[in-house]
Enzyme design. Structure first.
Site, PDB file in Angstrom:
ATOM      1  NE  ARG A 125      -5.739   1.175   2.766  1.00  0.00           N
ATOM      2  CZ  ARG A 125      -4.828   2.027   2.307  1.00  0.00           C
ATOM      3  NH1 ARG A 125      -5.059   2.740   1.220  1.00  0.00           N
ATOM      4  NH2 ARG A 125      -3.660   2.152   2.908  1.00  0.00           N
ATOM      5  CG  ASP A 169      -0.663   8.964   5.366  1.00  0.00           C
ATOM      6  OD1 ASP A 169      -1.616   8.486   4.718  1.00  0.00           O
ATOM      7  OD2 ASP A 169       0.508   8.983   4.950  1.00  0.00           O
ATOM      8  CG  PHE A 208       4.628   2.604   0.674  1.00  0.00           C
ATOM      9  CD1 PHE A 208       5.842   2.926   1.245  1.00  0.00           C
ATOM     10  CD2 PHE A 208       4.582   2.328  -0.678  1.00  0.00           C
ATOM     11  CE1 PHE A 208       6.994   2.978   0.478  1.00  0.00           C
ATOM     12  CE2 PHE A 208       5.732   2.381  -1.455  1.00  0.00           C
ATOM     13  CZ  PHE A 208       6.942   2.706  -0.879  1.00  0.00           C
TER      14      PHE A 208
END
Lengths: 443, 333
Positions: free
Chosen positions: A66, A310, A328
């Site tokens: 991020r 992930d 998500f």
């Protein structure tokens, strides 16, 4: 990050089965066994390995950090801390940040921020297409020639859906043996608001889903493109029995294709969506029992090459929308070892050596990190990238006790057997809870 | 001023929150409520001092006004709030919107949202904080619309008597229909047999497994169903579902003409149905696309219950609010 000045002695841990001592100096393993204790200089830092297993540090080819762009959800530093706590010594950071990692400069920035944090080797993944737009190739070779030496490219979060673009990307990266990690999911086989597995449950819940065919058909197409171009395709997060079958077929045909599975797709099923809790919303989606069983079997028999997390942190408010509108993704770095050990090793489907292969050796090789000392054997002369694990200890996951900034943790309250006791990056301890005062493990 | 006694909030999120006895209680109370509807002075004090918020994120004329009238006739303070469309990264989260309204001390939130499960999520967030606010699902995406199913059952039973053993055919855009999903549950509880008729593209995903598990019949042939060539024989009830205009551009069927010829309740089919099932009735949740899924002759036929459904809507919603907010035993068993 330089290696520490003092020696590190890891005492009595099992290394490939037998208990031994390991001496690390200058970031490198310098002695094993009786010599290790004899050669230790001064007051070495010590890790008590009694009853524990020492493995090469884990390598994750699929994380989302991020930063840059959404530092409120995760930074490279906090993601690195979560990775170290999970036993990882190297992680690959996906390109879908803001800005996207689609230039050499952006890739080098991620690399540098990772080095500044110094807890794991952070290797950037480059975007396949500019701004993840799916139409124009990003500067693939410039990213490869940069200090970041990018070799893995992915538009993850989106599928490289256009077959012509995928073909050109594969042809292009073959020049430097790059690999395209594909989010295998045909976007035209589902509506824009697809958010779960398509099946009886999605029919009942009234949620739009992705059919298994959306995954399997892209894997089949990419296998053909790999055979056509001779380039490497890596299938990110396989989720369906159909996808597994196509991977098996592609390998039998000799395609240069590897595949990964996430801990959550190995453990969690679409039934969890019955309560419409967005913590279980992930892309690709959780699937029914039959798919989970097929994924476990495929990991055990080697059809699936690697486990990747992930890890997808999100700010809390981005998960507090209606299910179809919520973000998500779910956390995974800190829990990956415990989940995979519990599901695959404790059940006897795999050995600890198999786990080492799918969580360290194979991902390191895939990402070109073997030369940098990841995923190798624990031998004299090798960089000391190591993880010390307790295969007997139960771990009850507490979402509030996470190094990640995010709390979208689907594992909260679950107990697994298998705990990370210490992580070592080039001789430096990057994670080490105090075993006697850690209430987590006494549960 | 002391805080009110905390109590566990009762919700109506899905027909599955009810059992057959609870459905029956709601339908029985609705009979009494419909008496109020016939009075000159349509006001009972049952919910005096209670506040009901109609929180509608989606346009709705009939459901919102139906709930509003239901609340007002029961003397509740009823306020309509139009929520902004679904927000993703921008704007207020659904949780914040819900908590903000609950924090005002309201007794119930009647909620319509374009996303499946939205009412469930809101109820869970409110319960976690112990607000004591009830949530009534007035339609969540393509998931459920429980009060519609209850008013459908009420309307049909007023005309035909008990639904037990009756055969109901649900026809149309099933996959996108919350009315279908709620009716499937309530009809099973009331003992009716269900046949679902739609082109394959408008059947829900996993329909075959679902039908097998829950014991209903699937068909792609409306004429065969009307002729009684499926389990259950000739239907007693035809429930026509609205076809959303946007489905026509979504590739679900080639043209409106082809849809009407295959699945519309045309004048010819009305004649066939009336002949085969003289007592048979026709329902439609509205708003109708006359000429597409239902011919004007069918919509206005003596066997059409369309306006009865609207009228029953108020009584059934009064009953639901009564059972959630006023009755001691509550809506659930």
């Amino acid at each position: 990050m330089s290696a520490p000045d003092t020696d590190l002695l890891i005492a009595g841990a099992r290394v490939a089965g037998g208990a031994t001592d390991v001496l690390v100096r200058g970031g490198v393993v310098v002695a094993l066994g009786a010599e290790a204790t004899a050669e230790a200089k001064g007051e070495p830092a010590r890790l008590d390995g009694d009853g524990l297993d020492l493995l090469p540090g884990l390598v994750d080819v699929h994380t989302h950090l991020r930063e840059p762009g959404r530092e409120d959800a995760e930074t490279i530093a906090t993601g690195s801390a979560a990775a170290a706590a999970g036993g990882f010594t190297a992680i690959l950071a996906m390109a879908n940040t803001t800005p996207v990692t689609d230039t050499a400069e952006n890739a080098e920035r991620v690399l540098d921020l990772g080095r500044a944090a110094g807890l794991v080797d952070v290797q950037p993944i480059g975007a396949v297409t500019k701004d993840l737009g799916g139409s124009e190739l990003a500067e693939l070779a410039l990213m490869h020639r940069s200090r970041a030496a990018v070799t893995v490219f992915s538009d993850d979060g989106r599928c490289v859906a256009d077959p012509r673009v995928m073909r050109r990307a594969l042809e292009y990266v073959r020049a430097f043996d790059g690999v395209i990690s594909q989010h295998a999911q045909d976007p035209d086989l589902a509506g824009p608001s697809a958010c779960c597995d398509e099946g009886e449950l999605s029919g009942r819940l009234g949620l739009p889903g992705w059919p298994a065919a959306a995954e399997a058909s892209i894997i089949a197409r990419d296998a053909e493109l790999s055979l056509l171009t001779g380039a490497r395709v890596h299938v990110a997060h396989v989720t369906t029995a159909e996808g597994v079958e196509v991977v098996r077929w592609a390998k039998a045909r000799g395609a240069r294709l590897t595949a990964e599975v996430t801990p959550h797709h190995l453990a969690l099923t679409s039934d969890l969506l019955r309560g419409y809790d967005p913590v279980y919303k992930v892309n690709p989606p959780l699937r029914p029992d039959e798919d989970v069983a097929a994924l476990r079997a495929a990991l055990a028999d080697g059809t699936i090459d690697v486990v990747a997390t992930d890890h997808a942190p999100h700010a809390r408010h981005d998960k507090e929308h209606a299910f179809v509108d919520a973000a998500f993704g779910m956390l995974g770095l800190e829990t990956a070892f415990a989940v995979v050990h519990d599901l695959m090793v404790r059940t006897g489907e795999m050995t600890l050596a198999d786990l080492t292969r799918v969580m360290s050796t194979a991902p390191a090789r895939l990402a070109g990190l073997s030369a940098a000392g990841h995923g190798g054997l624990i031998e004299v002369g090798r960089p000391a990238n190591l993880v010390l694990v307790d295969t007997e200890a139960p771990v009850t996951v507490d979402a509030t006790r996470s190094a990640s900034l995010a709390r979208n943790n689907p594992w909260h309250g679950r107990t697994f057997t298998g705990a990370v006791r210490a992580t070592v990056l080039r001789g430096r301890i990057t994670y080490s809870p105090q075993p006697t005062t850690d209430p987590e493990v006494t549960a | 001023m002391s805080a009110p006694e905390p109590r566990a909030a009762r919700h109506l999120l899905s027909v599955a929150d009810l059992d057959a006895a609870a459905v029956r209680r709601i339908l029985d109370t609705a009979v009494e409520m419909q008496e109020v509807q016939r009075r000159q002075v349509k006001k009972i004090p049952t919910l005096r001092g209670r506040t009901v918020i109609n929180l509608f994120f989606e346009d709705s004329t009939r459901t919102r006004s139906s709930f509003e009238i239901a609340g007002k006739w029961m003397s509740a303070d009823t306020i309509n709030i139009t929520g902004k469309g679904s927000s993703t990264s921008k704007g207020e989260s659904l949780r914040d919107t819900a908590l903000t309204i609950a924090a005002m001390g309201v007794d119930a939130i009647v909620m319509r949202h374009g996303a499946s499960g939205a009412a469930h999520q809101v109820a869970r967030w409110l319960d976690e904080l112990g607000t004591g606010t009830s949530v009534v699902n007035a339609g969540d995406g393509t998931h459920e619309h429980p009060t519609q199913a209850l008013l459908d059952a009420y309307t049909v039973e007023r005309r035909l008597g008990s639904l037990d053993g009756r055969h109901v055919a649900i026809v149309g855009d099933v996959t996108h229909s919350r009315v279908f999903r709620s009716n499937l549950l309530s009809l099973a509880m009331l003992g009716a047999q269900v046949t679902v008729v739609a082109p394959p593209t408008l059947m829900p995903s996993g329909a075959s497994a679902w039908a097998e598990r829950d014991g209903f019949t699937l068909s792609h042939d409306l004429d065969a169903v009307l002729a009684g060539e499926v389990a259950g024989g000739v239907p007693d009830v035809l429930m026509m579902l609205r076809v959303q205009r946007e489905r026509m551009s979504g590739g679900y069927f080639p043209t409106p003409r082809e849809y009407t010829i295959g699945y519309g309740l045309t004048r010819d089919r009305l004649a066939a149905f009336t002949a085969a099932s003289p007592h048979g009735v026709i329902c439609h949740p509205g708003p109708m696309n006359r000429g597409l899924e239902i011919a004007a002759d069918a919509a206005d036929a003596a066997s059409s219950l369309v306006l009865d459904q609207v009228s029953a809507g108020v009584a059934v919603r009064m009953s639901v609010l009564y059972h959630l907010l006023a009755s001691e035993e509550g809506a659930s068993a």
